[in-house]
Design a protein around this motif. Structure first.
Motif, PDB file in Angstrom:
ATOM      1  N   GLU A 221       1.003  -1.394   0.137  1.00  0.00           N
ATOM      2  CA  GLU A 221       0.148  -0.147  -0.108  1.00  0.00           C
ATOM      3  C   GLU A 221       1.314   1.236   0.216  1.00  0.00           C
ATOM      4  O   GLU A 221       0.561   2.101  -0.453  1.00  0.00           O
ATOM      5  CB  GLU A 221      -0.377   0.000   1.116  1.00  0.00           C
ATOM      6  N   LYS A 243      -3.861   3.582  -4.362  1.00  0.00           N
ATOM      7  CA  LYS A 243      -4.986   3.820  -4.333  1.00  0.00           C
ATOM      8  C   LYS A 243      -6.237   3.252  -4.567  1.00  0.00           C
ATOM      9  O   LYS A 243      -5.454   3.363  -5.497  1.00  0.00           O
ATOM     10  CB  LYS A 243      -5.597   5.657  -4.191  1.00  0.00           C
ATOM     11  N   VAL A 246     -10.380   4.098  -7.007  1.00  0.00           N
ATOM     12  CA  VAL A 246     -10.881   5.592  -7.963  1.00  0.00           C
ATOM     13  C   VAL A 246     -11.552   5.672  -8.549  1.00  0.00           C
ATOM     14  O   VAL A 246     -11.359   4.829  -9.563  1.00  0.00           O
ATOM     15  CB  VAL A 246      -9.421   5.691  -6.822  1.00  0.00           C
TER      16      VAL A 246
END
Length: 338
Positions: A221, A243, A246
């Motif tokens: 991450e 992310k 999204v």
């Protein structure tokens, strides 16, 4: 920093250094390279935390979990936000810059878009990638101006099927792609997942330590790179954050969609024919196989440059280029990477 160096840096580059001692000495090349580093190993400041050596099976699990295709399959879309700074020759840090890379899964494979300060790129599938570089604003993001040049520079990279046979068909690199080039590496489990470490010691007191933070599913991450410069204290030179899920809006670069000239590329080995539109002055680079050359004629007698490894072309007219088998002695040569 020259234009090509800036472009390659923005498009991702592998760190390669001299070996250092520690966990992760997992190949004969690294072990043989450790000899000179071991002598100075006690003095080096480039160290990773205490950790365990990662075996091949666990390494493969991490790599598989973090391929762009698998991440897009799992989350639908992903974004990698990056920030970075540079150090000048006097040991002074610049203001740095930011970079956003977005990915979705399209009909022809992964669709990718990169947007940073003065730079953008677009790619759909593995064959062709397009990039645009605004040289007028270079320097504002920590890079240097391109001396004597201004305006916009365009670049296209084309890779042949034979190239993929050598390097694999996944040309998209995420936050984590393994530690193939690390000379010292390892991992440890944490309450939230895992931490993976890489160290690069360049043998002159400089180097990098990169830490990857993964969750329980082995998905990385975040990564943080700490650099050890020659004339200053260590500092974070780049941070990447993943992310997922999204909203992304990926669009081709308009100047290529409405390109002034058409380049037709024919791969003789399989008959593939690709047409791309480019603005005037676009620099076209090829990645081809070990036994291939790029030529201007179908018979393969007129290479685009005198050196078979120089596969770049500046496009200022409609042109057809051929990727053909090279001479018999080419099998002893290394692959050409454009």
């Amino acid at each position: 920093m020259g234009k090509k160096k800036v472009l390659l840096l923005l498009m991702t580059a592998a760190l390669v250094g001299a070996a250092v001692t520690g966990c992760g000495k997992d190949t004969s090349d690294k072990e043989s390279g450790n000899k000179s580093s071991t002598e100075q190993g006690e003095k080096t400041t480039i160290q990773i935390p205490e950790c365990e050596e990662m075996d091949e099976d666990l390494q493969a699990e991490f790599v598989e979990a973090n391929t762009i295709e698998n991440l897009c399959e799992k989350y639908g879309s992903i974004e990698i936000d990056s920030s970075f700074v540079y150090m000048d020759d006097n040991g002074k840090k610049s203001n740095g810059g930011k970079n956003v890379q977005q990915y979705i899964k399209g009909e022809n494979g992964i669709v990718s878009q990169n947007v940073s300060d003065g730079y953008s790129s677009y790619q759909e599938g593995n064959k062709v990638s397009y990039s645009k570089y605004n040289m007028d604003i270079a320097g504002e993001d920590g890079t240097e101006d391109v001396e004597g040049q201004s305006g916009v520079s365009y670049m296209v990279n084309y890779t042949s099927d034979a190239y993929f046979d050598i390097y694999g068909d996944d040309v998209f690199g995420g936050i984590y792609t393994g530690v193939e080039y690390a000379m010292q590496s390892g991992y440890k489990e944490t309450k939230d997942g895992y931490e993976i470490y890489e160290a690069y010691d360049f043998g002159d007191g400089t180097g990098n330590v990169i830490t990857y933070y993964a969750n329980k599913d082995k998905i990385v991450e975040k990564s943080v790179s700490v650099t050890y410069p020659e004339k200053a204290a260590r500092y974070e030179d780049s941070v990447n954050e993943l992310k997922t899920g999204v909203d992304v809006s990926i669009k081709p670069i308009e100047e290529f969609e409405n390109g002034q000239y058409t380049v037709t590329i024919v791969e003789k080995a399989n008959g593939t024919q690709t047409q791309i539109k480019v603005p005037a002055g676009t620099e076209l680079y090829f990645g081809v196989g070990q036994d291939e050359i790029v030529t201007r004629d179908e018979a393969g007698t007129e290479m685009v440059n005198s050196d078979r490894y120089d596969t770049s072309v500046t496009v200022n007219e409609d042109v057809t280029l051929y990727i053909v088998e090279s001479a018999a002695d080419a099998e002893e040569d290394e692959p050409s990477v454009g």
